[in-house]
Design a protein around this motif. Sequence first.
Motif, mmCIF file in Angstrom:
data_model
loop_
_atom_site.group_PDB
_atom_site.id
_atom_site.type_symbol
_atom_site.label_atom_id
_atom_site.label_comp_id
_atom_site.label_asym_id
_atom_site.label_seq_id
_atom_site.Cartn_x
_atom_site.Cartn_y
_atom_site.Cartn_z
ATOM 1 N N ASN A 215 98.328 57.686 120.188
ATOM 2 C CA ASN A 215 99.538 57.970 119.423
ATOM 3 C C ASN A 215 100.324 56.704 119.120
ATOM 4 O OD1 ASN A 215 99.308 60.829 119.237
ATOM 5 N ND2 ASN A 215 99.966 61.015 121.371
ATOM 6 N N GLU A 216 99.815 55.542 119.535
ATOM 7 C CA GLU A 216 100.510 54.289 119.293
ATOM 8 C C GLU A 216 100.362 53.878 117.828
ATOM 9 O OE1 GLU A 216 102.459 52.713 121.124
ATOM 10 O OE2 GLU A 216 102.027 53.197 123.216
ATOM 11 N N GLU A 217 101.430 53.279 117.278
ATOM 12 C CA GLU A 217 101.426 52.869 115.879
ATOM 13 C C GLU A 217 100.361 51.819 115.591
ATOM 14 O OE1 GLU A 217 104.534 51.213 112.438
ATOM 15 O OE2 GLU A 217 105.249 51.728 114.464
ATOM 16 N N SER A 218 100.139 50.892 116.540
ATOM 17 C CA SER A 218 99.144 49.838 116.319
ATOM 18 C C SER A 218 97.747 50.417 116.158
ATOM 19 C CB SER A 218 99.172 48.850 117.486
ATOM 20 O OG SER A 218 98.890 49.513 118.716
ATOM 21 N N GLY A 235 90.365 63.945 122.702
ATOM 22 C CA GLY A 235 90.895 65.176 123.279
ATOM 23 C C GLY A 235 90.053 66.383 122.937
ATOM 24 N N HIS A 236 90.612 67.552 123.246
ATOM 25 C CA HIS A 236 89.935 68.818 122.995
ATOM 26 C C HIS A 236 90.546 69.476 121.766
ATOM 27 C CE1 HIS A 236 87.657 68.418 126.640
ATOM 28 N NE2 HIS A 236 88.771 68.217 127.333
ATOM 29 N N GLU A 237 90.164 70.719 121.528
ATOM 30 C CA GLU A 237 90.547 71.409 120.300
ATOM 31 C C GLU A 237 92.065 71.495 120.130
ATOM 32 O OE1 GLU A 237 90.191 72.873 116.766
ATOM 33 O OE2 GLU A 237 88.412 72.409 117.944
ATOM 34 N N THR A 238 92.796 71.682 121.218
ATOM 35 C CA THR A 238 94.251 71.856 121.106
ATOM 36 C C THR A 238 95.001 70.538 121.134
ATOM 37 O OG1 THR A 238 94.416 72.126 123.500
ATOM 38 C CG2 THR A 238 94.131 74.117 122.174
ATOM 39 N N ASP A 239 94.314 69.421 121.353
ATOM 40 C CA ASP A 239 94.978 68.125 121.442
ATOM 41 C C ASP A 239 94.873 67.397 120.110
ATOM 42 O OD1 ASP A 239 95.467 68.552 124.163
ATOM 43 O OD2 ASP A 239 93.458 67.819 124.670
ATOM 44 N N HIS A 240 96.028 67.070 119.501
ATOM 45 C CA HIS A 240 96.066 66.317 118.251
ATOM 46 C C HIS A 240 96.852 65.040 118.488
ATOM 47 C CE1 HIS A 240 94.367 69.179 115.278
ATOM 48 N NE2 HIS A 240 94.718 70.057 116.196
ATOM 49 N N ALA A 252 86.833 67.766 117.603
ATOM 50 C CA ALA A 252 87.470 68.190 118.843
ATOM 51 C C ALA A 252 87.007 67.380 120.047
ATOM 52 C CB ALA A 252 87.195 69.678 119.083
ATOM 53 N N THR A 253 85.714 67.021 120.110
ATOM 54 C CA THR A 253 85.166 66.399 121.311
ATOM 55 C C THR A 253 84.256 65.237 120.946
ATOM 56 O OG1 THR A 253 83.227 67.839 121.339
ATOM 57 C CG2 THR A 253 85.201 68.618 122.502
#
Length: 450
Positions: A215-218, A235-240, A252-253
């Motif tokens: 999630n870092e901008e760099s 991550g998995h299916e629920t992780d964005h 997803a994986t």
Amino acid sequence: MMRSVYSVSRLTAFISGLFDAEPALQRVSVEGEVSNCKYTSPGHIYFSLKDDGAQLPCVMFRGKRAAGLRFRMKDGDRVVVTGAVGVYQKSGRYQMYADRVELQGAGELYARYLALKAKLEKEGLFDQSHKKPIPPHVKVLGVVTSATGAAVQDIRRNALARNPYVQIYLYPAVVQGNEAAPSIVRGIQILDAIGCDCIIIGRGGGSIEDLWAFNEESVARAVYACETPVISAAGHETDHTIADEVADLRVATPTEAAVRAVEDIRETFRTIDGYQDRLTGDMKEKLTVARQHLDHAEKSMRYLSPGRQLREKQQRMADLENRFHYAMRQQLDLAERQMTNYERRMTAGAQAAETRAEERQSDLRKRLPQLMQHIFERDAHRFEILASRIDGLSPVKKLAQGYAYVSNADGRNIRSVHQTAQGERLSIEVSDGRIQADVVSTEERKAGWL
């Protein structure tokens, strides 16, 4: 004085109404430690929040989990639960209906995530127009992930199972902690520079803190600037993550990333075999048709040959000549028989008639050769005229005079500019051979031009 007596249901409903009427209880966040956490088969989660002085029953229904829970909750987790407090009338106890559950401290991270996402989306980093297609035939696959995690093993195993000839370059990145973002950025830049066909970045699933490097901008800007197509598998299916939004493809994986990046070479071989079978069949069919055209053309040429037609005319003339001589012999035999009959009928005293008969017979014998010669000369003249016409129509003679026979690839005679087109291959028959030519242009002759 009369007293009011309520039923249990009515009293419980009254108390539930008090809860529902209190605005502060309709959207409240509570911090505590998870205990008695149970995941049910329908997908609901029942748990309690507790601290040193109290305990609060909670429930999160299946419909809220997809958007409100991004980690696997367990006993002992310190969480912040947001939702409404109400009364479950059947049991007569109050409980919290959770809409969102965050690990303690994750609220600030989630706010940062939303702010960065909005910023980069406004800049256009998520636009579909910037997405690069994943190459259909990846030969060199780059992977940015931990060298010791399960993700790299999943990618390697599945990629090589689909294509044992694919080359896999691993950049052993740090995927969690303060050093993770710079490490991932360096991995993307290095693999992009060495010329990989596709790059996979990712790791196994986890909490928002575990996945924060993605999630870092760099990292997001490194993915956006990468010339090589990037698949994000963080991550998995629920992780964005932000990296998911910027990447050319999000899966997803890590296992799915390997499957999407590397084609199944067995399918490719089957496709090639299918093309080969179709090509062989098409070639056989074309050869059969070509042989049929060739046989037809050969038969036509033999039938239309000037020599063959001349031989046929000569045979016909010979037949006519034989028939003529046969007819003449019949006429002579008939005449001789008539003369014999005349002689028998003549009497010794009919000298004058005998003289006339002799004169007639003599005249007939003189006229018959002349008549035969005249008929023969007439038929010979007709034969010469026919032979001259045949010679004038001979394709070979036309070719010798400078004319040519033009046909296309299908063997059809070209007599008009409308029967061919620019770029078509033509065959030109001349007196001493064949010329292969391509049509550069066509020009229609104006009417009346000679």
